[in-house]
Design a protein around this motif. Structure first.
Motif, mmCIF file in Angstrom:
data_model
loop_
_atom_site.group_PDB
_atom_site.id
_atom_site.type_symbol
_atom_site.label_atom_id
_atom_site.label_comp_id
_atom_site.label_asym_id
_atom_site.label_seq_id
_atom_site.Cartn_x
_atom_site.Cartn_y
_atom_site.Cartn_z
ATOM 1 N N GLU A 280 0.849 -1.188 0.000
ATOM 2 C CA GLU A 280 0.000 0.000 0.000
ATOM 3 C C GLU A 280 0.884 1.236 0.000
ATOM 4 N N SER B 150 -2.039 6.121 -1.992
ATOM 5 C CA SER B 150 -2.811 4.962 -1.525
ATOM 6 C C SER B 150 -3.148 3.989 -2.649
ATOM 7 N N ASN C 80 -2.459 0.244 -4.332
ATOM 8 C CA ASN C 80 -1.975 -1.080 -3.974
ATOM 9 C C ASN C 80 -1.159 -1.675 -5.122
#
Length: 281
Positions: A191, A196, A198
């Motif tokens: 993350e 933010s 992934n």
């Protein structure tokens, strides 16, 4: 105070399929069979490091090479199912999926004598469109699934799925209902801060294409907050000399020569165990 990474046990999983099993099953007998050799290589590497893993075995492999399943079991590894025919669930009807699942479970249990409680879908193909598969897993005695990537890609992923194991059901794919009895063990992502986003680091093409220092950094960051990584490999990825075929796209062969060395580094840098031993399912 930072946590010692050696105290965190990560989960290592092996999807036992041969190099050609992305092709239609009708063509499989035309390819060179190398799954015993490549899986034994992994067994030897794990034995040298006294490391146990979870092997999600394809039912077809169990049927054609029961001695390989016996060898995996004799080494003390956990054995789960990877289905029978290696067909994404997105391409199956509920009845087809259940028949495929039952066949794989029967074959594995016949060899090991143990209940099959873990499942991983071909190509991580459980998502919102086929959540009915989760009901079928539970109906057939599966206790945990490990098929979901917390990302969104063209072919798989549940973008808002939790990063840690969570209860899942056909009507609740993201763990809001803690009473769900089926456990989902998602594949690991890093993350990224600020944006933010992934980034998959769990294995396969991602493991081969990313530099090892980044993979090590990502797992270290997880371990420092007491989060274990869930990593996967295919035996054929440690078999870089397997045949070249025009039936498979470039990414199938991408950087295969790097996999074994990076795999060894991973085993040296981090502690790993099976799902069964780590979570106690």
């Amino acid at each position: 105070m930072q946590k010692d990474n050696s105290q965190v046990t990560n989960i290592l999983t092996i999807d036992v399929e041969d190099w050609y099993m992305m092709a239609d099953i009708s063509k499989w007998t035309s390819y060179e069979d190398r799954v015993v050799m490549s899986t034994n290589k992994i067994l030897d590497l794990l034995s040298a490091k006294k490391t146990t893993a979870t092997f999600f075995v394809l039912g077809y492999v169990a049927e054609t090479h029961p001695e390989l399943v016996e060898a995996i079991n004799d080494e003390g590894h956990e054995i789960g199912t990877h289905g029978y025919r290696h067909i994404p669930i997105t391409l199956q009807t509920p009845s087809e999926f259940e028949s495929d699942l039952k066949k794989s479970i029967h074959l594995i249990k016949k060899i090991t004598g143990d209940k099959v409680v873990g499942h991983r879908a071909c190509r991580f193909s459980i998502n919102e469109s086929n959540s009915w598969a989760l009901d079928i897993l539970q109906k057939n005695g599966i206790v945990y699934d490990s098929s979901i990537f917390p990302i969104k890609s063209p072919s798989y992923g549940v973008s808002n799925a939790p990063l840690d194991p969570y209860p899942i059901s056909s009507v609740d794919m993201i763990g809001n209902d803690l009473n769900n009895s089926l456990l989902e063990i998602p594949l690991s992502v890093y993350e990224t801060p600020i944006i933010s986003k992934n980034i998959p680091v769990a294995g396969g093409f991602y493991f081969r294409s990313l530099p090892y220092f980044f993979i090590k950094y990502a797992i270290t960051k997880m371990n420092r907050v007491n989060r274990f990584a869930v990593i996967y490999f295919h035996p054929w990825e440690l078999d870089p000399t397997h045949p070249k075929s025009k039936d498979f796209r470039w990414y199938h062969y991408y950087r295969l020569n790097s996999t074994e060395l990076k795999f060894k580094k991973l085993l040296a840098d981090f502690k790993f165990d099976s799902v069964e031993n780590t979570i106690g399912v």
